[in-house]
Design a protein around this motif. Structure first.
Motif, PDB file in Angstrom:
ATOM      1  N   ALA A 341       0.831  -1.205   0.000  1.00 21.17           N
ATOM      2  CA  ALA A 341       0.000   0.000   0.000  1.00 21.17           C
ATOM      3  C   ALA A 341       0.870   1.260   0.000  1.00 21.17           C
ATOM      4  O   ALA A 341       0.587   2.230  -0.716  1.00 21.17           O
ATOM      5  CB  ALA A 341      -0.922  -0.007   1.219  1.00 21.17           C
ATOM      6  N   PHE A 344       2.355   1.955  -3.475  1.00 22.50           N
ATOM      7  CA  PHE A 344       1.502   2.588  -4.482  1.00 22.50           C
ATOM      8  C   PHE A 344       1.262   4.067  -4.201  1.00 22.50           C
ATOM      9  O   PHE A 344       1.200   4.874  -5.141  1.00 22.50           O
ATOM     10  CB  PHE A 344       0.175   1.834  -4.606  1.00 22.50           C
ATOM     11  CG  PHE A 344       0.267   0.636  -5.507  1.00 22.50           C
ATOM     12  CD1 PHE A 344       0.344   0.791  -6.880  1.00 22.50           C
ATOM     13  CD2 PHE A 344       0.301  -0.646  -4.981  1.00 22.50           C
ATOM     14  CE1 PHE A 344       0.449  -0.311  -7.725  1.00 22.50           C
ATOM     15  CE2 PHE A 344       0.404  -1.760  -5.811  1.00 22.50           C
ATOM     16  CZ  PHE A 344       0.472  -1.581  -7.188  1.00 22.50           C
ATOM     17  N   VAL A 345       1.134   4.437  -2.944  1.00 22.75           N
ATOM     18  CA  VAL A 345       0.943   5.873  -2.677  1.00 22.75           C
ATOM     19  C   VAL A 345       2.230   6.643  -2.972  1.00 22.75           C
ATOM     20  O   VAL A 345       2.197   7.792  -3.435  1.00 22.75           O
ATOM     21  CB  VAL A 345       0.456   6.111  -1.227  1.00 22.75           C
ATOM     22  CG1 VAL A 345       1.544   5.835  -0.205  1.00 22.75           C
ATOM     23  CG2 VAL A 345      -0.037   7.554  -1.079  1.00 22.75           C
ATOM     24  N   VAL A 406      -4.193   9.524   2.068  1.00 22.16           N
ATOM     25  CA  VAL A 406      -4.191   9.021   0.688  1.00 22.16           C
ATOM     26  C   VAL A 406      -5.380   9.581  -0.088  1.00 22.16           C
ATOM     27  O   VAL A 406      -5.262   9.931  -1.279  1.00 22.16           O
ATOM     28  CB  VAL A 406      -4.202   7.484   0.656  1.00 22.16           C
ATOM     29  CG1 VAL A 406      -4.203   6.976  -0.781  1.00 22.16           C
ATOM     30  CG2 VAL A 406      -2.987   6.917   1.394  1.00 22.16           C
ATOM     31  N   THR A 445       3.316   6.133   8.425  1.00 18.19           N
ATOM     32  CA  THR A 445       3.610   4.844   7.789  1.00 18.19           C
ATOM     33  C   THR A 445       4.800   4.128   8.425  1.00 18.19           C
ATOM     34  O   THR A 445       4.748   2.911   8.634  1.00 18.19           O
ATOM     35  CB  THR A 445       3.860   5.021   6.275  1.00 18.19           C
ATOM     36  OG1 THR A 445       4.741   6.138   6.059  1.00 18.19           O
ATOM     37  CG2 THR A 445       2.568   5.243   5.532  1.00 18.19           C
ATOM     38  N   CYS A 500      -2.947   5.119  -8.883  1.00 17.39           N
ATOM     39  CA  CYS A 500      -2.067   4.527  -7.850  1.00 17.39           C
ATOM     40  C   CYS A 500      -2.636   4.719  -6.447  1.00 17.39           C
ATOM     41  O   CYS A 500      -2.560   3.813  -5.609  1.00 17.39           O
ATOM     42  CB  CYS A 500      -0.675   5.145  -7.944  1.00 17.39           C
ATOM     43  SG  CYS A 500       0.282   4.627  -9.386  1.00 17.39           S
ATOM     44  N   THR A 501      -3.220   5.882  -6.177  1.00 12.26           N
ATOM     45  CA  THR A 501      -3.787   6.121  -4.844  1.00 12.26           C
ATOM     46  C   THR A 501      -5.006   5.238  -4.590  1.00 12.26           C
ATOM     47  O   THR A 501      -5.217   4.763  -3.466  1.00 12.26           O
ATOM     48  CB  THR A 501      -4.186   7.600  -4.669  1.00 12.26           C
ATOM     49  OG1 THR A 501      -5.101   7.984  -5.705  1.00 12.26           O
ATOM     50  CG2 THR A 501      -2.967   8.502  -4.716  1.00 12.26           C
ATOM     51  N   SER A 504      -3.755   1.927  -3.618  1.00 10.04           N
ATOM     52  CA  SER A 504      -3.213   1.999  -2.259  1.00 10.04           C
ATOM     53  C   SER A 504      -4.327   1.913  -1.215  1.00 10.04           C
ATOM     54  O   SER A 504      -4.210   1.179  -0.217  1.00 10.04           O
ATOM     55  CB  SER A 504      -2.424   3.298  -2.083  1.00 10.04           C
ATOM     56  OG  SER A 504      -1.959   3.432  -0.754  1.00 10.04           O
TER      57      SER A 504
END
Length: 527
Positions: A341, A344-345, A406, A445, A500-501, A504
């Motif tokens: 995840a 991808f962000v 995100v 994160t 991409c978000t 994610s």
């Protein structure tokens, strides 16, 4: 009962190491794309490939040096020696970049001054000619009754008439249509015929990245080393705030030098590199004078015993190698899903950040000084949120907090796709929102993926965290550059980032048992 409190002063001094790193990367990410485009004439996809390849080395080095620092023991601590020697090496090599570029820079400038506009027309790509025709049709030109030859002649004649400046300001037509042809001409007649200067530049780039790769994981692992687990989100907020300060200081340096020095499109950046080197050395010296790593480790152990805090897998510090197979599968599964995840962000934000300077100056018409100022203001605005964002994790849990960030990024990128040169102020708004969302993400994160780590695995887990982010940084500039080249529209990177978000967010919903809301019962002193 005594409450567990974060030592803010200590955390700020630890954050100086991260400030040094972000000052470097801010300058690197802003200037290197300009060098590759202007001096070497690389296309967006090739530029993205280079900006991505520079992180591939980090994929191997960050876990390696994170693990090595886990098992290092010196009188200066586990992580400090890596910061000391890595910074000194990076400072020396970083200065080599403008010198490696200097010879090619002068040749590119001379080539641009010598080529005629008629000759340059032969280097305009077909999709760019189509865009130019559409532009002229909107301006009132009629191509309907012309043969292919007549159409090309008319396009060429109008191309030749384009002025570089209008009333002392950059001409949007020149930036949109002439500049890409000039870059293609530079690549074909300079870089491609004699690739030696580009190869030399890339070798220096590689050496710089090796130096930076030796200490990034150890430096980031220092905060969780000396901070009890319940306080890592607010501590990481302060660390990232210090990183933001390093970034802003680098921006101020860049902006001041840009405004004071002449040079135009083919300017030299040597002064900027020297100034950033000095800034990195200042951060290093203050860190060494104020941070005693071994003493801070001892203090953390005493605090954990005092408040009855159990962390990670609760192992005692040792030089024993810990393998993933020794960790319960459920914890490994959620750890890996979290990394996917995060990957991808990071893909989303890096697509924008790696092209920001080029997009802001070439497509939106900002000057280099104004583009740098926009980026600085955005980070200052976002920096105001670092501390409260760190405490959001207590109210909503780290995972939900990250997902809020995100969503902010997704909204910002989707909106930015519809912003053109005429309403570029709205791009600034979108960019502010993207960075605000990114602050929420980056603050939480790392503590999220370190929830199940301990003294023996903090460096390893940190290394894998940066493997995920660096892999994204390696791939995203190139992939987004390919889409830009295929569509001849740089703004397509915003749709790419939005997709991409969304991925994610979906993967974060699959993560269980990490980043959940917790009551901090261990924050009270045990009787």
């Amino acid at each position: 009962m005594e409450k567990l409190r974060l030592n803010i002063k200590k955390t700020i001094f630890i954050g100086l190491a991260f400030a040094s790193i972000t000052a470097f990367w801010e300058t690197y990410n802003f200037i290197v794309p300009l060098m590759l485009n202007r001096t070497f004439g690389l296309s967006d996809s090739l530029r993205g490939l280079v900006m991505g390849l520079d992180n591939i080395l980090a994929l191997f080095m960050l876990p390696l040096f994170g693990t090595l620092s886990d098992r290092t023991s010196t009188k200066f601590g586990k992580r400090t020696p890596y910061f000391l020697f890595g910074t000194l090496l990076a400072v020396l090599l970083f200065l080599g970049l403008p010198f490696a570029e200097s010879g090619q820079l002068r040749k590119a400038e001379n080539l641009a001054n010598e080529v005629t506009r008629t000759e340059l027309w032969g280097y305009v790509k077909e999709n760019e000619k189509s865009k130019f025709q559409e532009y002229l049709e909107k301006a009132g030109h009629d191509f309907s009754n012309l043969t292919a030859s007549e159409k090309d002649n008319l396009l060429r004649d109008e191309f030749v008439k384009i002025e570089e400046e209008i009333d002392g300001a950059s001409n949007p037509e020149f930036e949109d249509f002439v500049r890409p042809a000039l870059r293609h001409y530079t690549y074909q007649n300079l870089t491609k015929k004699n690739p030696g200067p580009l190869i030399a530049y890339l070798v220096v780039l590689l050496l710089v990245l090796i130096a930076m790769g030796t200490y990034r994981s150890p430096v980031v692992a220092l905060m969780p080393d000396v901070t009890p687990e319940p306080l890592r989100s607010p501590a990481n907020a302060i660390i990232n705030l210090m990183g933001g300060i390093g970034t802003v200081l680098a921006m101020v340096v860049n902006m001041v030098i840009f405004s004071l020095s002449a040079g135009g499109y083919y300017r030299s950046y040597t002064t900027v590199f020297i100034a950033i080197d000095v800034l990195m050395i200042v951060f290093l010296v203050i860190f060494l004078l104020t941070v005693n790593e071994n003493r801070l480790l001892k203090e953390r152990q005493e605090i954990c015993e005092k408040f009855g805090i159990e962390e990670g897998m609760n192992q005692k510090a040792s030089k024993v190698k810990v393998r993933f197979r020794d960790i319960p599968w459920e914890k490994v599964r959620n750890f890996l899903l979290a990394l996917v995840a995060i990957f991808f962000v990071t893909m989303a934000t890096d697509a924008i950040n790696s092209s920001f300077s080029v997009y802001a100056t070439d497509n939106l018409g900002f000057s280099e000084e104004r583009a740098s100022f926009v980026k600085m203001l955005s980070l200052i605005f976002s920096g105001l949120a670092f501390i409260p964002v760190g405490y959001m994790a207590y109210k909503f849990g780290r995972k939900r907090t990250i997902m809020i960030g995100v969503v902010c990024i997704a909204v910002a990128l989707f909106s930015a796709f519809f912003v053109g040169r005429e309403i570029r102020i709205w791009f600034v708004v979108c960019y502010f929102l993207m960075n605000f969302g990114n602050v929420i993400v980056v603050v939480n994160t790392l503590p999220l993926v370190l929830e199940n780590s301990d003294t023996n695995t903090v460096g390893k887990f940190t290394g894998f965290y940066y493997t995920a982010t660096m892999l994204a940084s390696s791939l995203s500039p190139f992939l987004s550059g390919v889409f830009m080249d295929l569509t001849s529209q740089r703004r397509v990177m915003f749709i790419y980032g939005t997709v991409c978000t969304i991925i994610s967010i979906f993967v974060f919903t699959l993560v269980k048992g990490l980043g959940e809301k917790k009551e901090l019962k261990q924050a009270e002193k045990t009787e």
